[in-house]
Design an enzyme around this catalytic site. Structure first.
Site, PDB file in Angstrom:
ATOM      1  N   HIS A  30       9.517   6.318  11.004  1.00  0.00           N
ATOM      2  CA  HIS A  30       9.635   4.869  10.929  1.00  0.00           C
ATOM      3  C   HIS A  30      10.425   4.453   9.691  1.00  0.00           C
ATOM      4  O   HIS A  30      10.714   5.265   8.811  1.00  0.00           O
ATOM      5  CB  HIS A  30       8.260   4.186  10.962  1.00  0.00           C
ATOM      6  CG  HIS A  30       7.322   4.641   9.891  1.00  0.00           C
ATOM      7  ND1 HIS A  30       6.590   5.810   9.977  1.00  0.00           N
ATOM      8  CD2 HIS A  30       6.975   4.086   8.707  1.00  0.00           C
ATOM      9  CE1 HIS A  30       5.835   5.949   8.902  1.00  0.00           C
ATOM     10  NE2 HIS A  30       6.060   4.917   8.106  1.00  0.00           N
ATOM     11  N   CYS A  65       6.991   0.459  -2.916  1.00  0.00           N
ATOM     12  CA  CYS A  65       7.401   0.944  -1.599  1.00  0.00           C
ATOM     13  C   CYS A  65       6.910  -0.045  -0.547  1.00  0.00           C
ATOM     14  O   CYS A  65       6.044  -0.875  -0.814  1.00  0.00           O
ATOM     15  CB  CYS A  65       6.790   2.312  -1.304  1.00  0.00           C
ATOM     16  SG  CYS A  65       7.296   3.621  -2.424  1.00  0.00           S
ATOM     17  N   GLU A 114       9.213   9.075   7.084  1.00  0.00           N
ATOM     18  CA  GLU A 114      10.008   7.856   6.933  1.00  0.00           C
ATOM     19  C   GLU A 114      11.483   8.141   6.656  1.00  0.00           C
ATOM     20  O   GLU A 114      11.820   9.101   5.960  1.00  0.00           O
ATOM     21  CB  GLU A 114       9.466   7.027   5.765  1.00  0.00           C
ATOM     22  CG  GLU A 114       8.030   6.576   5.945  1.00  0.00           C
ATOM     23  CD  GLU A 114       7.494   5.835   4.748  1.00  0.00           C
ATOM     24  OE1 GLU A 114       6.542   5.041   4.926  1.00  0.00           O
ATOM     25  OE2 GLU A 114       8.001   6.025   3.621  1.00  0.00           O
TER      26      GLU A 114
END
Length: 221
Positions: A30, A65, A114
């Site tokens: 993702h 983040c 990620e």
């Protein structure tokens, strides 16, 4: 409900999933981001993740983040999360590692997976005011000393931070003068990918580093 953008291996969006359920022992790839906030001395803002976070609690890591919402530009997501997590009103945000990708596994088997572009943020405003549910504490550190400690194994940080620091050091010794990457090199799912290098100007106007700390900046060079 906060949602994350799911990706294929080429960085194209293939769906969305609630953030609350996306992290498992088989987490799908993702879209995310990492940011490093620097003051005008070249110090980097470090954060320790909240002790009760579901992923990597209590770990020392980079400034901030997060995950962009569907159709949210990554640069805008960085700005939003800096405000929410640290109370920072940041404007000078530029991508420096547009295609960073990592995978990390916690001791309990939960996976982070990620494509996570990395952004440099230049900031010279009020002190951070951390949101306790996100950030346990903060500290400013000299970038050169911190990055050397990380790569030499003298300072323990998150998996993604360690890998990012290794790559950031290749951009040069002074983080205030790292080359800015083109937003065209961001993952296909990033809305600003088609805008080219001038994406920050389109959002808020180009903020040169010198604007944040006045006429004395040239003396540093």
């Amino acid at each position: 409900m906060e949602q994350v953008v799911l990706l294929d291996d080429a960085g194209r969006a293939v769906g969305i999933e609630p953030k609350a359920t996306v992290h498992t022992t088989d987490t799908p790839l993702h879209l995310a981001f990492s940011s490093y906030v620097f003051d005008h001395h070249g110090n980097v803002l470090l954060t320790r993740r909240a002790l009760d976070k579901s992923t990597f609690p209590g770990v020392l890591t980079n400034s901030c983040c997060g995950h962009p919402a569907p159709d949210e530009p990554l640069i805008e997501a960085v700005r939003r999360r800096l405000r929410q997590e640290l109370g920072l009103d940041a404007h000078d945000i530029e991508v420096v590692l547009p295609s960073f990708r990592y995978r990390a596994v916690m001791d309990n088997g939960i996976v982070e997976n990620e494509i996570c572009p990395v952004f440099r943020v230049l900031y010279d405003g009020p002190a951070p005011t951390p949101e306790p549910s996100e950030v346990h504490d903060t500290e400013w550190a000299d970038w050169t000393e911190f990055s050397e400690d990380v790569v030499e194994g003298r300072r323990e940080v998150s998996v993604w931070c360690r890998e990012q620091v290794e790559q950031l050091r290749t951009l040069g010794p002074d983080p205030l003068h790292w080359p800015v990457a083109s937003t065209a090199d961001l993952p296909h799912a990033a809305p600003e990918r088609l805008w080219g290098r001038t994406a920050p100007e389109r959002l808020w106007g180009r903020a040169a580093p010198e604007r944040l700390w006045g006429r004395a900046a040239p003396e540093r060079r």
